[in-house]
Design a protein around this motif. Structure first.
Motif, PDB file in Angstrom:
ATOM      1  N   LEU A 108      52.871  61.281 -38.110  1.00 42.76           N
ATOM      2  CA  LEU A 108      51.917  60.757 -37.127  1.00 42.76           C
ATOM      3  C   LEU A 108      51.070  61.942 -36.650  1.00 42.76           C
ATOM      4  CD1 LEU A 108      50.899  58.407 -35.387  1.00 42.76           C
ATOM      5  CD2 LEU A 108      52.614  59.061 -33.674  1.00 42.76           C
ATOM      6  N   VAL A 109      49.729  61.800 -36.800  1.00 42.47           N
ATOM      7  CA  VAL A 109      48.821  62.921 -36.512  1.00 42.47           C
ATOM      8  C   VAL A 109      47.764  62.468 -35.503  1.00 42.47           C
ATOM      9  CG1 VAL A 109      47.280  64.678 -37.484  1.00 42.47           C
ATOM     10  CG2 VAL A 109      49.134  63.728 -38.898  1.00 42.47           C
ATOM     11  N   GLY A 110      47.542  63.314 -34.488  1.00 40.91           N
ATOM     12  CA  GLY A 110      46.488  63.064 -33.519  1.00 40.91           C
ATOM     13  C   GLY A 110      45.498  64.238 -33.487  1.00 40.91           C
ATOM     14  N   SER A 111      44.181  63.933 -33.430  1.00 41.65           N
ATOM     15  CA  SER A 111      43.143  64.975 -33.442  1.00 41.65           C
ATOM     16  C   SER A 111      42.242  64.839 -32.219  1.00 41.65           C
ATOM     17  CB  SER A 111      42.284  64.892 -34.706  1.00 41.65           C
ATOM     18  OG  SER A 111      43.047  65.187 -35.853  1.00 41.65           O
ATOM     19  N   ILE A 112      41.955  65.957 -31.606  1.00 45.85           N
ATOM     20  CA  ILE A 112      41.063  66.000 -30.449  1.00 45.85           C
ATOM     21  C   ILE A 112      39.752  66.689 -30.866  1.00 45.85           C
ATOM     22  CG2 ILE A 112      40.742  66.903 -28.104  1.00 45.85           C
ATOM     23  CD1 ILE A 112      43.785  66.913 -27.826  1.00 45.85           C
ATOM     24  N   ASP A 113      38.649  66.076 -30.478  1.00 45.99           N
ATOM     25  CA  ASP A 113      37.330  66.650 -30.800  1.00 45.99           C
ATOM     26  C   ASP A 113      37.065  67.865 -29.879  1.00 45.99           C
ATOM     27  OD1 ASP A 113      34.727  67.278 -31.367  1.00 45.99           O
ATOM     28  OD2 ASP A 113      33.885  65.329 -30.769  1.00 45.99           O
ATOM     29  N   ILE A 114      37.045  69.046 -30.469  1.00 49.83           N
ATOM     30  CA  ILE A 114      36.781  70.288 -29.684  1.00 49.83           C
ATOM     31  C   ILE A 114      35.483  70.957 -30.165  1.00 49.83           C
ATOM     32  CG2 ILE A 114      39.224  70.660 -29.201  1.00 49.83           C
ATOM     33  CD1 ILE A 114      39.149  72.841 -31.404  1.00 49.83           C
ATOM     34  N   THR A 115      34.623  70.176 -30.774  1.00 46.63           N
ATOM     35  CA  THR A 115      33.404  70.758 -31.374  1.00 46.63           C
ATOM     36  C   THR A 115      32.579  71.524 -30.350  1.00 46.63           C
ATOM     37  OG1 THR A 115      33.345  68.977 -33.002  1.00 46.63           O
ATOM     38  CG2 THR A 115      31.307  70.245 -32.660  1.00 46.63           C
ATOM     39  N   GLU A 116      32.274  70.897 -29.222  1.00 40.53           N
ATOM     40  CA  GLU A 116      31.406  71.532 -28.231  1.00 40.53           C
ATOM     41  C   GLU A 116      32.033  72.781 -27.633  1.00 40.53           C
ATOM     42  OE1 GLU A 116      28.306  70.862 -27.747  1.00 40.53           O
ATOM     43  OE2 GLU A 116      28.458  69.261 -29.238  1.00 40.53           O
ATOM     44  N   SER A 117      33.300  72.667 -27.292  1.00 47.20           N
ATOM     45  CA  SER A 117      33.955  73.838 -26.694  1.00 47.20           C
ATOM     46  C   SER A 117      34.071  74.974 -27.701  1.00 47.20           C
ATOM     47  CB  SER A 117      35.342  73.464 -26.174  1.00 47.20           C
ATOM     48  OG  SER A 117      36.175  73.017 -27.249  1.00 47.20           O
ATOM     49  N   HIS A 118      34.299  74.628 -28.989  1.00 48.02           N
ATOM     50  CA  HIS A 118      34.397  75.671 -30.001  1.00 48.02           C
ATOM     51  C   HIS A 118      33.052  76.361 -30.202  1.00 48.02           C
ATOM     52  CE1 HIS A 118      35.189  77.685 -33.820  1.00 48.02           C
ATOM     53  NE2 HIS A 118      36.493  77.542 -33.558  1.00 48.02           N
ATOM     54  N   ARG A 119      31.980  75.542 -30.190  1.00 47.50           N
ATOM     55  CA  ARG A 119      30.647  76.133 -30.324  1.00 47.50           C
ATOM     56  C   ARG A 119      30.335  77.043 -29.141  1.00 47.50           C
ATOM     57  NH1 ARG A 119      27.518  70.664 -32.411  1.00 47.50           N
ATOM     58  NH2 ARG A 119      28.144  70.857 -34.616  1.00 47.50           N
ATOM     59  N   ALA A 120      30.703  76.592 -27.951  1.00 49.71           N
ATOM     60  CA  ALA A 120      30.486  77.436 -26.774  1.00 49.71           C
ATOM     61  C   ALA A 120      31.285  78.733 -26.884  1.00 49.71           C
ATOM     62  CB  ALA A 120      30.880  76.675 -25.510  1.00 49.71           C
ATOM     63  N   SER A 121      32.491  78.605 -27.416  1.00 46.54           N
ATOM     64  CA  SER A 121      33.323  79.795 -27.603  1.00 46.54           C
ATOM     65  C   SER A 121      32.699  80.729 -28.622  1.00 46.54           C
ATOM     66  CB  SER A 121      34.724  79.375 -28.057  1.00 46.54           C
ATOM     67  OG  SER A 121      35.510  80.502 -28.330  1.00 46.54           O
ATOM     68  N   ASP A 122      32.109  80.144 -29.701  1.00 46.47           N
ATOM     69  CA  ASP A 122      31.434  80.957 -30.714  1.00 46.47           C
ATOM     70  C   ASP A 122      30.266  81.719 -30.111  1.00 46.47           C
ATOM     71  OD1 ASP A 122      33.068  80.457 -32.808  1.00 46.47           O
ATOM     72  OD2 ASP A 122      31.814  78.921 -33.745  1.00 46.47           O
ATOM     73  N   VAL A 123      29.491  81.004 -29.271  1.00 42.41           N
ATOM     74  CA  VAL A 123      28.347  81.647 -28.623  1.00 42.41           C
ATOM     75  C   VAL A 123      28.810  82.786 -27.726  1.00 42.41           C
ATOM     76  CG1 VAL A 123      26.476  81.321 -26.962  1.00 42.41           C
ATOM     77  CG2 VAL A 123      26.870  79.616 -28.750  1.00 42.41           C
ATOM     78  N   THR A 124      29.866  82.502 -26.974  1.00 34.65           N
ATOM     79  CA  THR A 124      30.401  83.540 -26.077  1.00 34.65           C
ATOM     80  C   THR A 124      30.907  84.731 -26.872  1.00 34.65           C
ATOM     81  OG1 THR A 124      31.044  81.854 -24.467  1.00 34.65           O
ATOM     82  CG2 THR A 124      32.086  84.022 -24.273  1.00 34.65           C
ATOM     83  N   ARG A 125      31.639  84.425 -27.945  1.00 34.20           N
ATOM     84  CA  ARG A 125      32.185  85.495 -28.770  1.00 34.20           C
ATOM     85  C   ARG A 125      31.066  86.315 -29.419  1.00 34.20           C
ATOM     86  NH1 ARG A 125      35.534  82.687 -30.970  1.00 34.20           N
ATOM     87  NH2 ARG A 125      34.415  81.995 -32.842  1.00 34.20           N
TER      88      ARG A 125
END
Length: 604
Positions: A108-125
C-alpha cells in the motif's frame, strides 16, 4: 470498512494519491488520486515508465528491490509524471501488507504532492549557492588586493574587514569585527572625524572622500586615501557604509620629491647667468627664467604665450626653425649658434644647447634649453678673422715676389750648371709654397667664419677632376701608392674648392700613413648622392677624437702624430666647403688599421 472506502478515506485524509502494488512490484493493481497522478482501475505492468521520469527510474527501482528483499517499509522523494503530463515531485511512503505467514501480499503506497515546496527549496538552494559563490569571489578579490576594504554599520562598528585591513591593525577577525573605531586603535580625533563622515553619508546618501595618516602595525605611520560609500536597502534607505582605503604614502613621497626637485631647478635657473627655458612633449614653452625678461625686455607671461622664435635674427631664423623641427621630431640633443634681439634693439649671439627630457616610462617630456651669451667670443673671433685676413693679404704680395725671384735664380743656377745652388733654391721654393698654402688656408678659414667665402658653381664630371688630380699627384708623390677609382658622376659645385677638399684629404693620408703604403681614392653614387672616399692604412683615429677632428685648430695627439706638422685647420676648411655645398663629411677609422675619410654631395 471496504478497501474502496479505506482508499477514499486515506486520499482525502493524508495523501494526494494512493495505490496498491503486487508483492514483487511487478504490477500496479490500482491507483486513486485527487488529480495529482493519472488514476487507473486496471493493473499496470509498465508503471515505472508510465509514472516515473527516466532520470529517477533507476533510483526508484533500486529502492523497491531493497524494500522487497527486506520486507520493510520505505519513504522516497522522487520525480513523477503528473496527471496533466508534466513533471512533479512526490513524497511516497510504501507499507507491505502481510499474511499470517509473514509473507507480503501487496504493498500500500501513498504519495504527497511536494512539487511547489521542492521548487521553492531548489530556488533557495540555488540562491544560497550563488550567494556562497559570490562571497567566495568577493573574499578572493578583497583578500588579494593591497587596498583596505571594510563595512560599517550605522553605529560605527566594523561588520567586515578584509585581510589587508586586519594586517594593518595587526588583529585577527574575531578581535576586530563588531568593534568600533577606537577599539581598533583609532585616536579620538580620527574616530570623531570618521563618525561625522559616516553621519554625513547616511544623511546625504552620497559618497565622501578624504586623506589621512594612520600608524600601520608593521610599516609605521602611512598616508591613506579613503572613500566612504552608502549601502542601500530595498526601500532606498542607507543601511551600512562601505569603505575602501589605499596606501598612497609612496605616491605622496614621490610627489614631494618632484616638487623639491622642481624647486631646486627653479632656484638654480633663476640664479644662473644662463638663459633657460623648458618645453613640454608637444613643444609648448612651460618655463622661462628671469634672465629672458632682462635680456629681451618681454615679460615671462608674454614669452610663455608667444615663445622666442620671433626674436631670432632674420638671417638665422629659417636655419633655427629647421633645426628645431628636425631635432624635436627625432628627440635628439642638439646645439647651434644664432642671434636674438635685445630689449634695446641690438643683437647678441647665443649658443643654444637643447637637451631632451624623458618620463620614467621612456616617453618624451620635452626639452631643457640653455642659452649662453657668446657675443664677446663671436666679436673676438671676428676681430681675429679680420686680423688673419689682413695679415694673409699683406703677406701674399711679398711671398709672390719672393717666389718669382727664386724661380729666376733657380733658372740662372741651372743654366750656370750650379747644381748645389739649384738644389738649395728648390728647397726654398718648397718652403715658400708651403707658406703660401698655409696663408691660403688661414684666409679661407677667416672667410668661412665671416660668411664671405665666394662660391663659383659650375657643372662638371667628378671623374675628370680626379683624373687631373691623379696626373698632378703621381708626378710629385713618390712615397705612397695612389690608387684612383672613378666613374662618370656629374655635380653642381665649385670645382676649385672641391679639388681643394680632395687634395687636403689625400695630403693628410700621405702625412699620417707609413711610407710605401697604399692610399685609395674612390667615388660612387650611394643613396642618390656622390660619395668620395680617401682610405689609408695609417695609425687610425680614436673614437673619442673622431667627432672633433673637423673642428677648427683641433689636432689628434698621440705618439704617431705629435711630430707631424700642422695647425689643425685643413679638415675644418674641408668641412666648411662640403657644408656650403649641402653635403656631409665624416670619417670611419679603426685604430691601428687605418682611416676612411669621405664626403657626400648632391648629384646633378
Amino acid at each position: 470498512m471496504e478497501p474502496e472506502n479505506i482508499l477514499t478515506t486515506s486520499i482525502s485524509a493524508a495523501f494526494d494519491a494512493v495505490f496498491t502494488m503486487s508483492s514483487d512490484w511487478s504490477r500496479m493493481l490500482h491507483l486513486k488520486s485527487t488529480g495529482f497522478l493519472q488514476q487507473t482501475d486496471t493493473p499496470v505492468t509498465d508503471w515505472l515508465h508510465q509514472y516515473i521520469p527516466q532520470e529517477d527510474q533507476a533510483r526508484v527501482a533500486h529502492m523497491v528491490r531493497e524494500a522487497v528483499a527486506r520486507k520493510q517499509r520505505f519513504r522516497l522523494i522522487h520525480r513523477v509524471r503528473t496527471a496533466n503530463g508534466g513533471t512533479g515531485w512526490a513524497l511516497s511512503s510504501a507499507v507491505p501488507v502481510m499474511d499470517n505467514q509473514e509473507q507480503i501480499v501487496e504493498w500500500l503506497v501513498g504519495s504527497i504532492d511536494i512539487t511547489e515546496s521542492h521548487r521553492a527549496s531548489d530556488v533557495t538552494r540555488t540562491a544560497r549557492q550563488v550567494a556562497e559563490r559570490q562571497i567566495r569571489l568577493y573574499e578572493t578579490i578583497t583578500a588579494s588586493t593591497p587596498d583596505l576594504i571594510y563595512v560599517f554599520d550605522l553605529n560605527y562598528r566594523f561588520t567586515y574587514a578584509n585581510k589587508a585591513l586586519l594586517a594593518m591593525w595587526g588583529k585577527e577577525w574575531e578581535a576586530a569585527i563588531g568593534k568600533g573605531l577606537r577599539e581598533n586603535g583609532y585616536e579620538d580625533w580620527h574616530a570623531n572625524m570618521h563618525e561625522r563622515e559616516i553621519d554625513t553619508v547616511r544623511r546625504t546618501k552620497l559618497p565622501i572622500r578624504g586623506e589621512v595618516s594612520f600608524p600601520h602595525a608593521v610599516l609605521g605611520r602611512r598616508i591613506y586615501d579613503y572613500i566612504f560609500t552608502p549601502v542601500f536597502n530595498e526601500i532606498g534607505d542607507v543601511e551600512a557604509i562601505a569603505g575602501t582605503t589605499r596606501d598612497i604614502t609612496d605616491i605622496r613621497n614621490a610627489e614631494m620629491k618632484i616638487v623639491e626637485s622642481e624647486n631646486r631647478f627653479r632656484n638654480m635657473a633663476e640664479g644662473a647667468d644662463v638663459m633657460i627655458n623648458v618645453t613640454d612633449g608637444q613643444g609648448t614653452n612651460v618655463y622661462f627664467n628671469r634672465l629672458w625678461a632682462v635680456v629681451t625686455g618681454r615679460t615671462i607671461p608674454d614669452l610663455l604665450a608667444s615663445g622666442w622664435l620671433d626674436l631670432v635674427h632674420p638671417d638665422d631664423k629659417i636655419r633655427i626653425e629647421r633645426l628645431l623641427a628636425e631635432r624635436t621630431e627625432k628627440k635628439l640633443r642638439w646645439k647651434s649658434e644664432f642671434r636674438i634681439v635685445r630689449a634695446d634693439g641690438s643683437y647678441l649671439w647665443l649658443l643654444l644647447q637643447a637637451t631632451p627630457r624623458f618620463h620614467s616610462d621612456g616617453s618624451f617630456a620635452g626639452y631643457i634649453n640653455s642659452l649662453v651669451d657668446i657675443t664677446d667670443i663671436k666679436e673676438n673671433e671676428q676681430r681675429k678673422n679680420d686680423f688673419i685676413s689682413t695679415i694673409s693679404h699683406e703677406l701674399r704680395t711679398p711671398l709672390t715676389s719672393a717666389t718669382g725671384f727664386v724661380e729666376i735664380l733657380q733658372a740662372r743656377a741651372v743654366s750656370d750648371g750650379d747644381q748645389h745652388a739649384a738644389s738649395m733654391l728648390t728647397i726654398v721654393e718648397k718652403q715658400l709654397d708651403k707658406m703660401t698654402r698655409m696663408l691660403h688656408n688661414f684666409l679661407n678659414a677667416a672667410r668661412f667664419e665671416s660668411s664671405n667665402m665666394h662660391m663659383r658653381i659650375e657643372r662638371f664630371d667628378i671623374s675628370i677632376l680626379l683624373h687631373e688630380l691623379e696626373e698632378e699627384l703621381k708626378a710629385t708623390v713618390t712615397s705612397h701608392i695612389l690608387s684612383f677609382k672613378s666613374r662618370e658622376i656629374w655635380i653642381d659645385a665649385d670645382k676649385e674648392k672641391i679639388a681643394q677638399v680632395i687634395h687636403n684629404l689625400i695630403s693628410n693620408a700621405i702625412k699620417y700613413s707609413p711610407a710605401g703604403s697604399a692610399i685609395t681614392i674612390d667615388c660612387d653614387i650611394i643613396n642618390g648622392q656622390l660619395r668620395l672616399t680617401v682610405e689609408d692604412y695609417g695609425p687610425g683615429i680614436r673614437l673619442e677624437d673622431q667627432p672633433l677632428i673637423f673642428t677648427r685648430f683641433y689636432r689628434v695627439r698621440n705618439t704617431q702624430t705629435k711630430y707631424v706638422p700642422g695647425f689643425g685647420i685643413g679638415l675644418f676648411i674641408c668641412s666648411e666647403i662640403v657644408k656650403a655645398h649641402n653635403g656631409q663629411i665624416a670619417v670611419e677609422s679603426w685604430p691601428g688599421k687605418g682611416s676612411a675619410f669621405y664626403f657626400t654631395l648632391p648629384v646633378a
